[in-house]
Design an enzyme around this catalytic site. Structure first.
Site, PDB file in Angstrom:
ATOM      1  N   SER A   1       0.880  -1.110   0.011  1.00 51.59           N
ATOM      2  CA  SER A   1       0.014  -0.017  -0.005  1.00 51.59           C
ATOM      3  C   SER A   1       0.874   1.347  -0.061  1.00 51.59           C
ATOM      4  CB  SER A   1      -0.998  -0.088   1.162  1.00 51.59           C
ATOM      5  OG  SER A   1      -2.153   0.989   1.092  1.00 51.59           O
TER       6      SER A   1
ATOM      7  N   HIS B   1      -7.212  -5.930   0.368  1.00 51.34           N
ATOM      8  CA  HIS B   1      -6.392  -5.043   0.423  1.00 51.34           C
ATOM      9  C   HIS B   1      -5.231  -5.242   1.455  1.00 51.34           C
ATOM     10  CE1 HIS B   1      -4.531  -0.864  -0.597  1.00 51.34           C
ATOM     11  NE2 HIS B   1      -4.623  -0.827   0.715  1.00 51.34           N
TER      12      HIS B   1
END
Length: 240
Positions: free
Chosen positions: A88, A222
């Protein structure tokens, strides 16, 4: 204090994998990955200022400054060749660090792994001010388990909020440099259930390297790095 944490020392390792946390995360989130990878790979996690054992230090909210500081520290590491892994926000930090590490071919970085993050060319700011408590809390309530747990616990939130606000500000204000590329090969990894950053989005990282490029998919959302799978370990081991 040192920027690097090694949870499992491996003196015979052939590669040192330097790992960058996501927003609000600390070096500890890479402990599980360190334990699961082959002994030929030693995981070294980056500890950003303002969290865990560096919580007494002021957090950094400028990604360019963060990358400058880490790249300078990396030059002091002795040992096997270095590969970089960022998840990320950590993917963008890792990319900028790689850009700073003697941009020549062949690169001193064996490989850059980027996961769950759009390519720098696709980064867009939303105009949010994460120094605003309400904005920060709203983001945390819709993020991963760790962020939601923090916002629900007043004491934990008091500890976590300054570093999280700095990280999100770092992400929000990042603009990158047009056409920026690294000279090392890049492996991009997408979570199968990550709606905002699937294989199509991760494939756009190909435009940011003059080395080889591959895109892979693993099961998970995610935050798949929180529970690293055997498939993720295989991808890292085979690429290195």
């Amino acid at each position: 204090m040192s920027w690097f944490r090694t949870f499992l020392e491996r003196p015979e390792a052939r590669v040192r994998l330097v790992c960058f946390p996501y927003a609000g995360g600390g070096a500890g989130l890479y402990r599980a990955l360190a334990q699961q990878l082959t002994p030929e790979i030693e995981v070294v996690a980056v500890q950003y200022p303002g969290r865990q054992d560096r919580r007494a230090e002021a957090p950094i909210d400028d990604l360019e400054v963060m990358a400058d500081r880490i790249a300078a520290e990396l030059t002091t590491l002795q040992g096997p060749p270095v590969a970089l892994f960022g998840h990320s926000l950590g993917a963008t930090v890792g990319f900028e660090v790689a850009c700073r590490m003697l941009p020549r071919f062949p690169s001193p970085v064996a490989r850059l792994f980027v996961s769950a993050r759009k390519a720098p060319a696709d980064h867009r700011t939303g105009g949010r001010d994460f120094r605003d408590e309400a904005v920060l809390r709203s983001w945390a309530q819709h993020a991963g388990d760790a962020a939601r747990q923090a916002v629900a616990d007043p004491d934990l939130w008091q500890l976590a909020a300054p570093a999280l606000a700095a990280d999100l500000t770092m992400s929000e204000t990042y603009t990158g440099r047009p056409g920026a590329r690294v000279t090392c090969p890049v492996t991009a990894v997408a979570g199968s259930a990550d709606r905002g950053c699937g294989t199509a989005e991760m494939g756009r990282w190909a435009g940011h390297t003059i080395g080889g490029f591959t895109v892979e998919e693993v099961k998970g959302d995610h935050y798949f790095i929180d529970d690293p799978t055997a498939e993720l370990c295989r991808i890292i081991e085979e690429a290195i």
